[in-house]
Design an enzyme around this catalytic site. Structure first.
Site, PDB file in Angstrom:
ATOM      1  N   SER A  60       0.876  -1.322  -0.153  1.00 58.20           N
ATOM      2  CA  SER A  60      -0.010  -0.104  -0.014  1.00 58.20           C
ATOM      3  C   SER A  60       0.918   1.344  -0.104  1.00 58.20           C
ATOM      4  O   SER A  60       1.982   1.328   0.420  1.00 58.20           O
ATOM      5  CB  SER A  60      -0.848  -0.146   1.188  1.00 58.20           C
ATOM      6  OG  SER A  60      -1.703  -1.163   1.442  1.00 58.20           O
TER       7      SER A  60
HETATM    8  N1  SAH Z   1      -0.753  -4.366   3.857  1.00 57.03           N
HETATM    9  C1  SAH Z   1      -0.341  -5.140   2.793  1.00 57.03           C
HETATM   10  C2  SAH Z   1      -1.407  -4.956   1.607  1.00 57.03           C
HETATM   11  C3  SAH Z   1      -1.174  -6.036   0.521  1.00 57.03           C
HETATM   12  S1  SAH Z   1      -2.409  -6.106  -0.599  1.00 57.03           S
HETATM   13  C4  SAH Z   1       1.016  -4.403   2.145  1.00 57.03           C
HETATM   14  O1  SAH Z   1       1.215  -3.131   2.430  1.00 57.03           O
HETATM   15  O2  SAH Z   1       2.005  -5.158   1.559  1.00 57.03           O
HETATM   16  C5  SAH Z   1      -3.534  -6.971   0.295  1.00 57.03           C
HETATM   17  C6  SAH Z   1      -3.329  -8.148   0.630  1.00 57.03           C
HETATM   18  O3  SAH Z   1      -4.602  -8.780   1.079  1.00 57.03           O
HETATM   19  C7  SAH Z   1      -2.812  -9.115  -0.767  1.00 57.03           C
HETATM   20  O4  SAH Z   1      -1.433  -9.629   0.050  1.00 57.03           O
HETATM   21  C8  SAH Z   1      -4.058 -10.191  -0.542  1.00 57.03           C
HETATM   22  O5  SAH Z   1      -3.342 -11.349  -0.993  1.00 57.03           O
HETATM   23  C9  SAH Z   1      -4.576 -10.130   0.685  1.00 57.03           C
HETATM   24  N2  SAH Z   1      -5.760 -10.951   0.675  1.00 57.03           N
HETATM   25  C10 SAH Z   1      -6.849 -10.870  -0.132  1.00 57.03           C
HETATM   26  N3  SAH Z   1      -7.939 -11.251   0.218  1.00 57.03           N
HETATM   27  C11 SAH Z   1      -7.524 -12.140   1.331  1.00 57.03           C
HETATM   28  C12 SAH Z   1      -8.288 -12.763   2.429  1.00 57.03           C
HETATM   29  N4  SAH Z   1      -9.507 -12.968   2.159  1.00 57.03           N
HETATM   30  N5  SAH Z   1      -7.774 -13.112   3.585  1.00 57.03           N
HETATM   31  C13 SAH Z   1      -6.389 -12.906   3.551  1.00 57.03           C
HETATM   32  N6  SAH Z   1      -5.737 -11.812   2.959  1.00 57.03           N
HETATM   33  C14 SAH Z   1      -6.288 -11.560   1.836  1.00 57.03           C
END
Ligand code: SAH
Length: 212
Positions: A60
């Site tokens: 993010s």
């Molecule tokens: N805070 C993280 C955001 C990553 S993007 C960062 O800054 O790196 C969002 C993340 O949510 C992704 O890695 C995706 O795989 C995860 N995600 C999506 N749906 C999900 C679910 N149902 N349960 C757990 N993780 C999930």
């Protein structure tokens, strides 16, 4: 490119955009974002932008990380535990772990979960528990309740399991997708039920079911 001067420039930018919580600014100044991205992208780690982390996911944007963290800290009192849905690269997790005594985070993509686990251990964040699981079902141990919940992927419905794991008086921050726009949404579990506040427009990857 990862010097303190470059990092300070990012902090100034966050302040200009309205991030005024000193604790959040301080932690964002200290936690090394470049450790959480691919080496080839490390020189861009202190730009205020989302970056790819593989598997179709992104780290993010720093402003969003700061804003969501600030929203979690707005209410009175000192929240103790926080559950994060979507560990991704683990950067937001590290920011949370620098503020909250207990951090729980779940990720549905195993490779990202493994990588985040390694990085957070190397940086000696011992107050973090990670799980490779589908976050729509909340934290696997159903008897757990959290002061705060943060979701870093956009949902079209608020998962019931998460509401159930939010302590009364607790706050949940998430990007909500109404089919047209995504908006940052803050939900408070008050005595009268859930109180929802709609904030700015955002762009997140979608919350997906199941495991990878
Ligand atoms: N805070 C993280 C955001 C990553 S993007 C960062 O800054 O790196 C969002 C993340 O949510 C992704 O890695 C995706 O795989 C995860 N995600 C999506 N749906 C999900 C679910 N149902 N349960 C757990 N993780 C999930």
């Amino acid at each position: 490119m990862t010097s303190q001067r470059t990092r300070d420039r990012l902090i100034n930018r966050l302040q200009q955009q309205g991030i005024d919580n000193e604790q959040v600014l301080d932690v964002m100044r200290r936690v090394p974002r470049h450790i959480f991205v691919d080496e080839a992208l490390a020189h861009r780690a202190y730009e205020d932008t989302a970056l790819p982390i593989g598997y179709g996911q992104t780290i993010s944007q720093p402003y969003i990380v700061a804003q969501m963290t600030q929203l979690l800290l707005q209410e009175d009192g000192t929240p103790y535990s926080v559950l994060e849905i979507g560990t991704g690269c683990g950067y937001q997790t590290a920011i949370l772990a620098s503020i909250f005594p207990q951090v729980y985070s779940v990720e549905r993509i195993e490779a990202l979960y493994q990588q985040a686990r390694k990085r957070l251990a190397e940086l000696e964040f011992f107050n973090v528990q990670l799980r490779h699981t589908d976050g729509t079902a909340g934290w696997p141990n159903l008897s757990y309740h959290f002061d705060r919940i943060i979701m870093t992927a956009a949902c079209t419905e608020i998962p019931e399991a998460l509401v159930a794991q939010l302590r009364p008086g607790g706050v949940m921050v998430l990007p909500f997708d109404d089919g047209r726009d995504q908006t940052m949404t803050k939900i408070t579990r008050s005595q009268e039920g859930l109180v929802s506040e709609t904030l700015e427009r955002v762009a997140f990857v979608p919350l997906l079911p199941g495991l990878e």
